[in-house]
Scaffold this motif. Structure first.
Motif, PDB file in Angstrom:
ATOM      1  N   GLN A 196       0.884  -1.232  -0.006  1.00 62.41           N
ATOM      2  CA  GLN A 196       0.017  -0.004  -0.061  1.00 62.41           C
ATOM      3  C   GLN A 196       0.637   1.288  -0.011  1.00 62.41           C
ATOM      4  O   GLN A 196       0.643   2.208  -0.515  1.00 62.41           O
ATOM      5  N   ALA A 197       1.854   1.355   0.552  1.00 60.15           N
ATOM      6  CA  ALA A 197       2.805   2.552   0.789  1.00 60.15           C
ATOM      7  C   ALA A 197       3.459   2.629  -0.678  1.00 60.15           C
ATOM      8  O   ALA A 197       3.546   3.733  -0.991  1.00 60.15           O
ATOM      9  N   HIS A 198       3.782   1.567  -1.284  1.00 63.65           N
ATOM     10  CA  HIS A 198       4.255   1.640  -2.724  1.00 63.65           C
ATOM     11  C   HIS A 198       3.458   2.338  -3.561  1.00 63.65           C
ATOM     12  O   HIS A 198       3.398   3.041  -4.397  1.00 63.65           O
ATOM     13  N   ASP A 199       2.022   1.880  -3.616  1.00 67.86           N
ATOM     14  CA  ASP A 199       1.026   2.245  -4.288  1.00 67.86           C
ATOM     15  C   ASP A 199       0.651   3.747  -4.124  1.00 67.86           C
ATOM     16  O   ASP A 199       0.184   4.260  -5.107  1.00 67.86           O
ATOM     17  N   ARG A 200       0.696   4.145  -3.019  1.00 65.24           N
ATOM     18  CA  ARG A 200       0.473   5.520  -2.750  1.00 65.24           C
ATOM     19  C   ARG A 200       1.512   6.319  -3.052  1.00 65.24           C
ATOM     20  O   ARG A 200       1.799   7.671  -2.703  1.00 65.24           O
ATOM     21  N   GLY A 201       2.616   5.814  -3.734  1.00 67.30           N
ATOM     22  CA  GLY A 201       3.838   6.757  -4.369  1.00 67.30           C
ATOM     23  C   GLY A 201       5.031   7.148  -3.403  1.00 67.30           C
ATOM     24  O   GLY A 201       5.891   7.876  -3.570  1.00 67.30           O
ATOM     25  N   HIS A 202       4.987   6.193  -2.388  1.00 61.72           N
ATOM     26  CA  HIS A 202       6.363   6.420  -1.326  1.00 61.72           C
ATOM     27  C   HIS A 202       7.501   5.628  -1.616  1.00 61.72           C
ATOM     28  O   HIS A 202       7.278   4.665  -2.595  1.00 61.72           O
ATOM     29  N   GLU A 203       8.536   6.042  -1.408  1.00 57.89           N
ATOM     30  CA  GLU A 203       9.916   5.394  -1.312  1.00 57.89           C
ATOM     31  C   GLU A 203      10.001   4.523  -0.323  1.00 57.89           C
ATOM     32  O   GLU A 203      10.036   4.522   0.859  1.00 57.89           O
ATOM     33  N   VAL A 204       9.963   3.178  -0.589  1.00 56.53           N
ATOM     34  CA  VAL A 204       9.579   2.085   0.526  1.00 56.53           C
ATOM     35  C   VAL A 204      10.905   1.152   0.418  1.00 56.53           C
ATOM     36  O   VAL A 204      11.514   0.620  -0.375  1.00 56.53           O
ATOM     37  N   TYR A 205      11.218   1.147   1.876  1.00 64.15           N
ATOM     38  CA  TYR A 205      12.467   0.231   1.956  1.00 64.15           C
ATOM     39  C   TYR A 205      12.100  -0.980   3.180  1.00 64.15           C
ATOM     40  O   TYR A 205      11.177  -0.792   3.852  1.00 64.15           O
ATOM     41  N   ILE A 206      12.846  -1.933   2.931  1.00 60.75           N
ATOM     42  CA  ILE A 206      12.260  -3.131   3.752  1.00 60.75           C
ATOM     43  C   ILE A 206      13.565  -3.973   4.328  1.00 60.75           C
ATOM     44  O   ILE A 206      14.593  -4.142   3.709  1.00 60.75           O
ATOM     45  N   CYS A 207      13.803  -4.334   5.715  1.00 56.93           N
ATOM     46  CA  CYS A 207      15.087  -4.767   6.210  1.00 56.93           C
ATOM     47  C   CYS A 207      14.598  -5.528   7.435  1.00 56.93           C
ATOM     48  O   CYS A 207      13.648  -5.640   7.965  1.00 56.93           O
ATOM     49  N   GLY A 208      15.431  -6.632   7.370  1.00 60.01           N
ATOM     50  CA  GLY A 208      15.718  -7.487   8.914  1.00 60.01           C
ATOM     51  C   GLY A 208      15.909  -6.866   9.782  1.00 60.01           C
ATOM     52  O   GLY A 208      16.935  -5.953   9.817  1.00 60.01           O
ATOM     53  N   VAL A 209      16.195  -7.592  11.069  1.00 62.06           N
ATOM     54  CA  VAL A 209      16.567  -7.036  12.353  1.00 62.06           C
ATOM     55  C   VAL A 209      18.136  -7.243  12.380  1.00 62.06           C
ATOM     56  O   VAL A 209      18.758  -6.712  13.247  1.00 62.06           O
ATOM     57  N   GLY A 210      18.572  -8.029  11.505  1.00 63.80           N
ATOM     58  CA  GLY A 210      20.006  -8.092  11.425  1.00 63.80           C
ATOM     59  C   GLY A 210      20.771  -7.088  10.378  1.00 63.80           C
ATOM     60  O   GLY A 210      21.878  -7.270  10.263  1.00 63.80           O
ATOM     61  N   SER A 211      20.105  -6.149  10.072  1.00 62.10           N
ATOM     62  CA  SER A 211      20.564  -5.253   8.942  1.00 62.10           C
ATOM     63  C   SER A 211      20.991  -3.706   9.338  1.00 62.10           C
ATOM     64  O   SER A 211      21.346  -2.966   8.515  1.00 62.10           O
ATOM     65  N   PHE A 212      20.993  -3.680  10.613  1.00 58.89           N
ATOM     66  CA  PHE A 212      21.469  -2.273  11.213  1.00 58.89           C
ATOM     67  C   PHE A 212      23.033  -2.368  11.483  1.00 58.89           C
ATOM     68  O   PHE A 212      23.683  -3.579  11.946  1.00 58.89           O
ATOM     69  N   CYS A 213      23.693  -1.142  11.195  1.00 63.69           N
ATOM     70  CA  CYS A 213      24.964  -0.767  11.367  1.00 63.69           C
ATOM     71  C   CYS A 213      25.235   0.204  12.310  1.00 63.69           C
ATOM     72  O   CYS A 213      24.758   1.529  11.965  1.00 63.69           O
ATOM     73  N   PHE A 214      25.716   0.242  13.456  1.00 66.04           N
ATOM     74  CA  PHE A 214      25.938   1.708  14.328  1.00 66.04           C
ATOM     75  C   PHE A 214      27.440   2.054  13.975  1.00 66.04           C
ATOM     76  O   PHE A 214      28.425   1.253  14.101  1.00 66.04           O
ATOM     77  N   HIS A 215      27.408   3.306  13.710  1.00 63.68           N
ATOM     78  CA  HIS A 215      28.676   4.170  13.566  1.00 63.68           C
ATOM     79  C   HIS A 215      28.818   5.154  14.835  1.00 63.68           C
ATOM     80  O   HIS A 215      28.019   5.851  14.898  1.00 63.68           O
ATOM     81  N   SER A 216      30.106   4.933  15.318  1.00 65.26           N
ATOM     82  CA  SER A 216      30.243   6.000  16.659  1.00 65.26           C
ATOM     83  C   SER A 216      30.300   7.138  15.972  1.00 65.26           C
ATOM     84  O   SER A 216      30.114   8.272  16.856  1.00 65.26           O
ATOM     85  N   HIS A 217      30.498   7.623  14.880  1.00 63.78           N
ATOM     86  CA  HIS A 217      31.142   8.761  14.399  1.00 63.78           C
ATOM     87  C   HIS A 217      29.930   9.442  13.198  1.00 63.78           C
ATOM     88  O   HIS A 217      29.997  10.554  12.671  1.00 63.78           O
ATOM     89  N   LYS A 218      28.762   8.515  13.050  1.00 67.57           N
ATOM     90  CA  LYS A 218      27.898   8.952  11.895  1.00 67.57           C
ATOM     91  C   LYS A 218      26.606   8.065  12.232  1.00 67.57           C
ATOM     92  O   LYS A 218      26.320   7.291  12.928  1.00 67.57           O
ATOM     93  N   PRO A 219      25.536   8.546  11.617  1.00 68.41           N
ATOM     94  CA  PRO A 219      24.135   7.856  11.641  1.00 68.41           C
ATOM     95  C   PRO A 219      23.950   6.502  11.585  1.00 68.41           C
ATOM     96  O   PRO A 219      24.989   5.849  10.784  1.00 68.41           O
ATOM     97  N   ILE A 220      23.148   5.852  12.232  1.00 62.65           N
ATOM     98  CA  ILE A 220      23.145   4.460  11.969  1.00 62.65           C
ATOM     99  C   ILE A 220      22.978   4.347  10.440  1.00 62.65           C
ATOM    100  O   ILE A 220      22.193   4.884   9.847  1.00 62.65           O
ATOM    101  N   PHE A 239      17.646  -0.840  18.302  1.00 63.59           N
ATOM    102  CA  PHE A 239      18.085   0.166  17.068  1.00 63.59           C
ATOM    103  C   PHE A 239      17.082   1.189  16.904  1.00 63.59           C
ATOM    104  O   PHE A 239      17.161   2.283  16.773  1.00 63.59           O
ATOM    105  N   GLY A 240      15.781   0.571  16.907  1.00 62.09           N
ATOM    106  CA  GLY A 240      14.717   1.634  16.764  1.00 62.09           C
ATOM    107  C   GLY A 240      14.761   2.684  17.996  1.00 62.09           C
ATOM    108  O   GLY A 240      14.466   3.808  17.450  1.00 62.09           O
ATOM    109  N   GLN A 241      15.159   2.545  19.124  1.00 61.78           N
ATOM    110  CA  GLN A 241      15.106   3.585  20.063  1.00 61.78           C
ATOM    111  C   GLN A 241      16.265   4.706  19.565  1.00 61.78           C
ATOM    112  O   GLN A 241      16.243   5.856  19.895  1.00 61.78           O
ATOM    113  N   MET A 242      17.562   4.131  19.161  1.00 67.05           N
ATOM    114  CA  MET A 242      18.363   5.056  18.812  1.00 67.05           C
ATOM    115  C   MET A 242      18.190   5.764  17.480  1.00 67.05           C
ATOM    116  O   MET A 242      18.423   6.946  17.575  1.00 67.05           O
ATOM    117  N   ILE A 243      17.392   5.162  16.779  1.00 60.24           N
ATOM    118  CA  ILE A 243      17.007   5.877  15.506  1.00 60.24           C
ATOM    119  C   ILE A 243      16.007   6.984  15.607  1.00 60.24           C
ATOM    120  O   ILE A 243      16.049   8.217  15.139  1.00 60.24           O
TER     121      ILE A 243
END
Length: 347
Positions: A24-48, A110-114
């Motif tokens: 539905q998000a795609h059909d409404r014209g949005h840019e959609v991304y999908i990830c799993g819970v193992g796809s985050f990367c924390f950087h101490s000097h820049k955003p996740i 990671f959701g909390q940090m983001i």
């Protein structure tokens, strides 16, 4: 808007509610991304950063099945979390097993940090962290709308409660979902000791008063911003009817879908629960109700939309994405004056 849906794992995702909302998000014209819970990367000097599959903007319409097939075959690309407008946590920690124990809290953590970096996160990640065991959150709700219950790791306490309830109770693990390892214990159960010992070996156990009305099924109500969703004059309410000889009304265990009206008892439960959900920033929530009692609350990954369609109801994904669009608009207009919890449940 740019929205990223967080799933347990892209490769194992089924064609359920999350895929319908992605579609539905795609059909409404949005840019959609999908990830799993193992796809985050924390950087101490820049955003996740996040490795995610992307569905580019296009006019091409797909069925949910086609969308799932598409995202499962796409290469992952690295995106910067702060470039997102919304991170939608749709993973279910209770479904993680065995070697994936690391994944149970990853999405929320990671959701909390983001969220703290200024991205709108749904449901509110800090509330989900505090309500990580949703059955404990459930027990914090007013007593008169719930069955009698006990949470313990003590067998003697369980047996005492069993006697208090007239030798009939439901047992289930504190951290579980989908009706797995849920037992009705009564005078006819010959393996009571074995069942209790097996459950206790896994952790805390919930003993709950058995409601005879459950034989007629339970009712799943999907709430958005503390309200029952409505599309095309239809409400997001569905009755789940257990199979022959089964008291558990879970679709994953063979329950069938049927329609249900919004009864006065259901409305009272919703009216009591909604202010707490709104205060806590819980945008999208599932309630399971038997007669005049709330038996379970799903804060982590409520679903069932695919079964709504089977009985002629909308899948309600349009309502969910439209509500998120409003929140992004409010966030832009108020330029940081509204916090995540407020935005999460602002209608």
């Amino acid at each position: 808007m740019k929205i990223c849906f967080v799933l347990n794992e892209i490769a194992t995702e089924s064609c359920g509610s999350s895929v319908r909302m992605i579609n539905q998000a795609h059909d409404r014209g949005h840019e959609v991304y999908i990830c799993g819970v193992g796809s985050f990367c924390f950087h101490s000097h820049k955003p996740i950063s996040i490795k995610a599959a992307r569905i580019p903007k296009s006019n091409k319409k797909r069925s949910p099945e086609e969308t799932l097939s598409y995202i499962q075959t796409q290469p992952l690309e690295e995106i910067v979390s702060t470039d997102l407008d919304v991170l939608f946590l749709r993973n279910n920690p209770t479904e993680e097993e065995g070697s994936r124990q690391w994944a149970e809290f990853s999405g929320i953590g990671f959701g909390q940090m983001i969220q703290d970096s200024g991205v709108l996160v749904l449901n509110d990640a800090h509330t989900l962290a505090n309500a990580f065991i949703d059955k404990l959150y459930f027990e914090s709700l007013p007593e008169h709308i719930k069955p009698k219950s006990l949470i313990t790791r003590d067998k003697d306490h369980l047996m005492q409660f069993y006697e208090e309830l007239g030798q009939r109770m439901v047992l289930k693990p504190l951290e579980g979902s989908g009706g797995q390892n849920v037992y009705l214990i009564d005078k006819n159960e010959r393996n009571t000791n074995q069942i209790i010992e097996t459950l206790l070996a896994e952790g805390y156990v919930i003993a709950q008063e058995f409601l005879p009305q459950v034989k007629e099924g339970d009712v799943r109500v999907l709430l958005l911003n503390g309200r029952v969703m409505e599309e095309e004059g239809k409400l997001s309410i569905i009755r789940r009817v257990a199979g022959e000889g089964e008291f558990r009304s879970n679709f994953s265990l063979g329950a069938t879908a049927d329609s249900s009206e919004l009864t006065p008892a259901m409305k009272e439960i919703i009216d009591i629960v909604a202010p707490r959900l709104i205060k806590d920033g819980l945008f999208f929530v599932g309630l399971d109700i038997v007669d005049d009692k709330l038996i379970e609350i799903n804060l982590l990954s409520p679903g069932g939309m695919e079964y709504f369609e089977k009985i002629g109801l909308p899948d309600f994904s349009k309502s969910v994405i439209a509500a998120i669009e409003k929140k992004v608009s409010y966030k832009e207009k108020y330029q940081g004056a509204l916090g995540n919890k407020c935005l999460a449940t602002m209608a």
